[in-house]
Design a protein around this motif. Structure first.
Motif, PDB file in Angstrom:
ATOM      1  N   THR A 122       0.806  -1.224   0.000  1.00  0.00           N
ATOM      2  CA  THR A 122       0.000   0.000   0.000  1.00  0.00           C
ATOM      3  C   THR A 122       0.840   1.276   0.000  1.00  0.00           C
ATOM      4  OG1 THR A 122      -0.201  -0.257   2.406  1.00  0.00           O
ATOM      5  CG2 THR A 122      -2.047  -1.006   1.065  1.00  0.00           C
ATOM      6  N   PHE A 123       2.176   1.152   0.010  1.00  0.00           N
ATOM      7  CA  PHE A 123       3.043   2.331   0.027  1.00  0.00           C
ATOM      8  C   PHE A 123       4.185   2.160  -0.967  1.00  0.00           C
ATOM      9  CE2 PHE A 123       1.183   2.149   4.285  1.00  0.00           C
ATOM     10  CZ  PHE A 123       0.687   3.442   4.412  1.00  0.00           C
ATOM     11  N   GLU A 124       4.613   3.284  -1.523  1.00  0.00           N
ATOM     12  CA  GLU A 124       5.832   3.294  -2.333  1.00  0.00           C
ATOM     13  C   GLU A 124       7.077   3.476  -1.461  1.00  0.00           C
ATOM     14  OE1 GLU A 124       2.954   2.962  -4.793  1.00  0.00           O
ATOM     15  OE2 GLU A 124       2.916   4.930  -3.815  1.00  0.00           O
ATOM     16  N   LEU A 125       6.902   4.076  -0.280  1.00  0.00           N
ATOM     17  CA  LEU A 125       8.043   4.411   0.568  1.00  0.00           C
ATOM     18  C   LEU A 125       7.626   4.366   2.026  1.00  0.00           C
ATOM     19  CD1 LEU A 125      10.905   5.634   1.100  1.00  0.00           C
ATOM     20  CD2 LEU A 125       9.904   7.886   0.615  1.00  0.00           C
ATOM     21  N   VAL A 126       8.422   3.670   2.845  1.00  0.00           N
ATOM     22  CA  VAL A 126       8.206   3.628   4.290  1.00  0.00           C
ATOM     23  C   VAL A 126       9.470   4.134   4.978  1.00  0.00           C
ATOM     24  CG1 VAL A 126       7.797   2.174   6.312  1.00  0.00           C
ATOM     25  CG2 VAL A 126       6.564   1.715   4.178  1.00  0.00           C
ATOM     26  N   PHE A 127       9.294   5.129   5.853  1.00  0.00           N
ATOM     27  CA  PHE A 127      10.386   5.652   6.672  1.00  0.00           C
ATOM     28  C   PHE A 127      10.369   4.962   8.027  1.00  0.00           C
ATOM     29  CE2 PHE A 127       9.276   9.381   3.985  1.00  0.00           C
ATOM     30  CZ  PHE A 127      10.515   9.617   3.395  1.00  0.00           C
ATOM     31  N   LEU A 128      11.531   4.461   8.459  1.00  0.00           N
ATOM     32  CA  LEU A 128      11.674   3.816   9.759  1.00  0.00           C
ATOM     33  C   LEU A 128      12.786   4.502  10.541  1.00  0.00           C
ATOM     34  CD1 LEU A 128      11.607   0.054   8.659  1.00  0.00           C
ATOM     35  CD2 LEU A 128       9.682   1.386   9.549  1.00  0.00           C
ATOM     36  N   ASP A 129      12.417   5.111  11.653  1.00  0.00           N
ATOM     37  CA  ASP A 129      13.402   5.713  12.554  1.00  0.00           C
ATOM     38  C   ASP A 129      12.999   5.337  13.978  1.00  0.00           C
ATOM     39  OD1 ASP A 129      15.328   7.189  13.806  1.00  0.00           O
ATOM     40  OD2 ASP A 129      14.508   9.158  13.261  1.00  0.00           O
ATOM     41  N   PRO A 130      13.088   4.040  14.320  1.00  0.00           N
ATOM     42  CA  PRO A 130      12.622   3.589  15.631  1.00  0.00           C
ATOM     43  C   PRO A 130      13.583   3.983  16.742  1.00  0.00           C
ATOM     44  CG  PRO A 130      13.612   1.770  14.437  1.00  0.00           C
ATOM     45  CD  PRO A 130      13.603   2.932  13.495  1.00  0.00           C
ATOM     46  N   PRO A 131      13.117   3.958  18.002  1.00  0.00           N
ATOM     47  CA  PRO A 131      14.027   4.221  19.123  1.00  0.00           C
ATOM     48  C   PRO A 131      15.215   3.266  19.084  1.00  0.00           C
ATOM     49  CG  PRO A 131      11.743   4.111  19.864  1.00  0.00           C
ATOM     50  CD  PRO A 131      11.746   3.651  18.445  1.00  0.00           C
ATOM     51  N   PHE A 132      16.410   3.819  19.226  1.00  0.00           N
ATOM     52  CA  PHE A 132      17.601   2.992  19.051  1.00  0.00           C
ATOM     53  C   PHE A 132      17.728   1.901  20.113  1.00  0.00           C
ATOM     54  CE2 PHE A 132      20.511   5.965  16.354  1.00  0.00           C
ATOM     55  CZ  PHE A 132      19.596   5.894  15.332  1.00  0.00           C
TER      56      PHE A 132
ATOM     57  N   VAL B 275       5.232  -1.691  -2.216  1.00  0.00           N
ATOM     58  CA  VAL B 275       5.016  -2.345  -3.498  1.00  0.00           C
ATOM     59  C   VAL B 275       6.334  -2.951  -3.986  1.00  0.00           C
ATOM     60  CG1 VAL B 275       3.145  -0.766  -4.103  1.00  0.00           C
ATOM     61  CG2 VAL B 275       5.505  -0.215  -4.779  1.00  0.00           C
ATOM     62  N   PRO B 276       6.305  -3.924  -4.899  1.00  0.00           N
ATOM     63  CA  PRO B 276       7.550  -4.403  -5.499  1.00  0.00           C
ATOM     64  C   PRO B 276       8.314  -3.234  -6.126  1.00  0.00           C
ATOM     65  CG  PRO B 276       5.750  -5.882  -6.038  1.00  0.00           C
ATOM     66  CD  PRO B 276       5.127  -4.685  -5.369  1.00  0.00           C
ATOM     67  N   GLY B 277       9.578  -3.136  -5.794  1.00  0.00           N
ATOM     68  CA  GLY B 277      10.372  -2.001  -6.240  1.00  0.00           C
ATOM     69  C   GLY B 277      10.278  -0.812  -5.326  1.00  0.00           C
ATOM     70  N   GLY B 278       9.420  -0.895  -4.281  1.00  0.00           N
ATOM     71  CA  GLY B 278       9.279   0.190  -3.315  1.00  0.00           C
ATOM     72  C   GLY B 278      10.488   0.282  -2.399  1.00  0.00           C
TER      73      GLY B 278
ATOM     74  N   SER C  24      19.380   4.110 -12.635  1.00  0.00           N
ATOM     75  CA  SER C  24      19.842   5.458 -12.303  1.00  0.00           C
ATOM     76  C   SER C  24      18.903   6.223 -11.406  1.00  0.00           C
ATOM     77  CB  SER C  24      20.045   6.259 -13.598  1.00  0.00           C
ATOM     78  OG  SER C  24      18.848   6.349 -14.327  1.00  0.00           O
ATOM     79  N   SER C  25      17.904   5.576 -10.866  1.00  0.00           N
ATOM     80  CA  SER C  25      16.938   6.285 -10.037  1.00  0.00           C
ATOM     81  C   SER C  25      16.467   5.410  -8.911  1.00  0.00           C
ATOM     82  CB  SER C  25      15.732   6.723 -10.861  1.00  0.00           C
ATOM     83  OG  SER C  25      14.700   7.244 -10.038  1.00  0.00           O
ATOM     84  N   ALA C  26      16.157   6.046  -7.752  1.00  0.00           N
ATOM     85  CA  ALA C  26      15.605   5.311  -6.621  1.00  0.00           C
ATOM     86  C   ALA C  26      14.100   5.184  -6.714  1.00  0.00           C
ATOM     87  CB  ALA C  26      15.969   6.019  -5.323  1.00  0.00           C
ATOM     88  N   ALA C  27      13.492   5.774  -7.722  1.00  0.00           N
ATOM     89  CA  ALA C  27      12.042   5.778  -7.818  1.00  0.00           C
ATOM     90  C   ALA C  27      11.504   4.368  -7.918  1.00  0.00           C
ATOM     91  CB  ALA C  27      11.597   6.572  -9.036  1.00  0.00           C
ATOM     92  N   PRO C  28      10.459   4.046  -7.135  1.00  0.00           N
ATOM     93  CA  PRO C  28       9.904   2.681  -7.209  1.00  0.00           C
ATOM     94  C   PRO C  28       9.144   2.460  -8.499  1.00  0.00           C
ATOM     95  CG  PRO C  28       8.559   4.078  -5.814  1.00  0.00           C
ATOM     96  CD  PRO C  28       9.772   4.883  -6.183  1.00  0.00           C
ATOM     97  N   LYS C  29       8.972   1.191  -8.797  1.00  0.00           N
ATOM     98  CA  LYS C  29       8.186   0.820  -9.962  1.00  0.00           C
ATOM     99  C   LYS C  29       6.766   1.349  -9.804  1.00  0.00           C
ATOM    100  CE  LYS C  29       6.724  -3.434 -10.552  1.00  0.00           C
ATOM    101  NZ  LYS C  29       6.697  -4.897 -10.811  1.00  0.00           N
ATOM    102  N   GLU C  30       6.189   1.805 -10.889  1.00  0.00           N
ATOM    103  CA  GLU C  30       4.826   2.319 -10.856  1.00  0.00           C
ATOM    104  C   GLU C  30       3.881   1.223 -10.394  1.00  0.00           C
ATOM    105  OE1 GLU C  30       5.610   6.140 -11.700  1.00  0.00           O
ATOM    106  OE2 GLU C  30       3.604   5.299 -11.409  1.00  0.00           O
ATOM    107  N   PRO C  31       2.959   1.532  -9.434  1.00  0.00           N
ATOM    108  CA  PRO C  31       2.007   0.509  -9.008  1.00  0.00           C
ATOM    109  C   PRO C  31       1.067   0.135 -10.139  1.00  0.00           C
ATOM    110  CG  PRO C  31       1.442   2.672  -8.112  1.00  0.00           C
ATOM    111  CD  PRO C  31       2.787   2.810  -8.770  1.00  0.00           C
ATOM    112  N   ALA C  32       0.625  -1.113 -10.119  1.00  0.00           N
ATOM    113  CA  ALA C  32      -0.288  -1.583 -11.149  1.00  0.00           C
ATOM    114  C   ALA C  32      -1.629  -0.879 -11.060  1.00  0.00           C
ATOM    115  CB  ALA C  32      -0.460  -3.097 -11.003  1.00  0.00           C
TER     116      ALA C  32
END
Length: 209
Positions: A123-133, A150-153, A201-209
């Motif tokens: 359900t996301f192209e990008l997830v940020f994780l910054d949990p308590p160390f 998503v695949p490629g996310g 050449s890019s970090a962009a994820p694959k376009e979702p279907a």
């Protein structure tokens, strides 16, 4: 009387790019809070290509909201910020109102790990994780995030040590970038399912279907 801020903790962050560039985000003096520094966020969003138009993003341990609001400022179509500490939640809602962020930016009160476990996969192209160390959440948080992208996310991980993709067996990750700022290591992993070829050449994820 207000207690003084802990030494070394910034009182505010700033949004670096996009429609809310230079807007300031307050940093509460909350034990364990360690906001992502401006220079680290600038590096990470340079890796991401700066324009996140149409991306669905999750800031799973939002804290001061620097990563989530930065993504929204740069065009993400949907941003969800998860936070459980009441003072930080109030600050996030205050920022949301001040920026007039609208329904595309959603703030959820709760435990990030439990929330991720309840969501539908891919359900996301990008997830940020910054949990308590000190909470030893790196591996379970990455596992939960891999199910949600998503695949490629992409999965961003901030940690107190360096990680390789092989530290997360079975998650089909490749490590796209790694950086270090003092004692903080920050990583960008890509979910590479069998048969999927990552862009060269890019970090962009694959376009979702």
């Amino acid at each position: 009387m207000t207690a003084p801020a802990r030494a070394g903790l910034p009182r505010e962050l700033r949004i670096i790019g996009g429609q809310w560039k230079r807007s300031k985000l307050p940093v509460a003096d909350v034990p364990g809070l360690r906001p992502t520094p401006d220079r680290v966020r600038e590096t990470v969003f340079n890796w991401l290509g700066n324009d996140l138009d149409g991306w669905r993003c999750l800031d799973a341990f939002a804290g001061a909201g620097g990563l989530g609001f930065e993504a929204a400022s740069r065009g993400a179509s949907e941003v969800t910020l998860i936070e459980r500490e009441s003072r930080l939640l109030r600050n996030l809602h205050d920022v949301h109102a001040r920026l007039k962020a609208g329904p595309s930016v959603r703030i959820v009160a709760g435990d990030a790990s439990a929330w991720m476990a309840r969501q539908a996969p891919q359900t996301f192209e990008l997830v940020f994780l910054d949990p308590p160390f000190g909470a030893d959440l790196f591996a379970p948080a990455v596992k939960a995030a891999c199910r949600l992208v998503v695949p490629g996310g992409l999965v961003y991980l901030e940690a107190d040590r360096e990680f390789q993709a092989t530290d997360f067996p079975g998650e089909h990750l490749t490590r796209y970038r790694h950086g270090r700022a003092g004692a903080v290591h920050f990583h960008l992993f890509q979910r590479a399912e069998p048969g999927y070829t990552a862009p060269e050449s890019s970090a962009a994820p694959k376009e979702p279907a």
